[in-house]
Design an enzyme around this catalytic site. Structure first.
Site, PDB file in Angstrom:
ATOM      1  N   CYS A 119       0.813  -1.219   0.000  1.00 41.75           N
ATOM      2  CA  CYS A 119       0.000   0.000   0.000  1.00 41.75           C
ATOM      3  C   CYS A 119       0.841   1.262   0.000  1.00 41.75           C
ATOM      4  O   CYS A 119       0.307   2.355  -0.056  1.00 41.75           O
ATOM      5  CB  CYS A 119      -0.948   0.019   1.199  1.00 41.75           C
ATOM      6  SG  CYS A 119      -0.132   0.284   2.771  1.00 41.75           S
ATOM      7  N   GLY A 120       2.152   1.142   0.064  1.00 43.53           N
ATOM      8  CA  GLY A 120       2.977   2.337   0.068  1.00 43.53           C
ATOM      9  C   GLY A 120       2.885   3.087   1.382  1.00 43.53           C
ATOM     10  O   GLY A 120       2.470   2.557   2.394  1.00 43.53           O
TER      11      GLY A 120
END
Length: 277
Positions: A119-120
């Site tokens: 998801c960063g």
């Protein structure tokens, strides 16, 4: 399981038509990378990544997050030398010394820099805050032939050496306006691959990348667009779809955003004026 750098060998059992057989397979290595500020010995970020090009990843991360602007802002980067930490784990810690003049106020940062491969960075700053930081609207100073865009995925596929062996890595590739592949970076995380790519240009004094095209192997999120905006990359292509916030950000800063680039077709979500039909 024997851990190497970018690949890890493991024993598996293949089941086919009711029969099983054992063999060895190679996986994309995923290990945590901790980014520490040397002066304060505080952890700035922890990201799950594929080992390799770690300094490029750190430089790209710091630059794309707006913490540094010039190569000279980084005084030193080194792996951990703490003898109390296991030798292998020391390679998962990068100490960064920044210029003291930067006067970073970590308490004033809008979020904690903890990232992962899927998801960063969580809790990214809004589009409005990027405008307040003075990020410029990118200009249409060159045009792209759609025929060049069609050919990018095949070049990426051919150049993804580790993916071809493991099937488990994302990639970010940099092309010139003529569609020539300039460099490629791979990682288990899309954002890490892009940070490595931008960090490579940052450390080589090649920024801004205002006449370059980026192709990412997965989807495009807000984080992907933001990182490209910081590096002034005007054209972003992806094999899959963009998110709604990614499209909004691209539209605000006049970034050409292309998705579902497959075969002889693609979708344009923003910045159509750069394409020469």
């Amino acid at each position: 399981m024997n851990t190497g750098n970018s690949k890890t060998k493991t024993k598996i059992w293949v089941v086919s038509e009711g029969q099983e057989r054992s063999r060895f397979d190679e996986l994309a290595t995923e290990e945590p990378l901790e980014i520490r500020l040397s002066v304060t010995n505080k952890t700035l970020a922890v990201t799950m990544r594929t080992p390799g090009a770690d300094f490029e990843l750190v430089a790209g991360f710091l630059y794309s997050e707006g913490m540094i602007k010039n190569k000279s802002d980084i005084v030193k980067m080194s792996y951990c030398v703490d003898p109390n930490i296991d030798g292998e784990q020391r390679q998962n810690i990068v100490n960064v010394t920044l210029k003291p003049e930067l006067n970073l106020n970590l308490k004033s940062l809008e979020r904690h820099f903890f990232t992962n491969s899927s998801c960063g960075v969580c809790g990214k700053a809004s589009i409005e805050s990027l405008e307040q930081k003075g990020c410029p609207i990118l200009t249409d100073d060159w045009l792209v032939n759609p025929n060049i865009i069609y050919n990018l995925p095949e070049q990426l596929k051919t150049a993804q050496s580790v993916f071809n062996q493991t099937g488990g890595l994302h990639a970010a590739a940099l092309f010139n306006p003529e569609g020539t592949l300039l460099k490629l970076r791979e990682d288990v995380g899309r954002h890490n691959a892009l940070d490595k790519l931008i960090g490579s240009g940052f450390l080589a004094d090649e920024l801004p990348l205002n006449q370059r095209i980026v192709l990412v192997s997965g989807r495009t999120s807000f984080e992907i667009i933001q990182k490209c905006l910081m590096a002034r990359i005007p054209v972003i292509c992806a094999i899959s779809a963009p998110s709604s916030l990614a499209v909004s950000l691209a539209q605000v800063f006049n970034i050409t955003l292309i998705g579902f680039l497959r075969g002889q077709r693609f979708n344009i979500y923003s910045g159509r004026s750069r394409l020469r039909f």
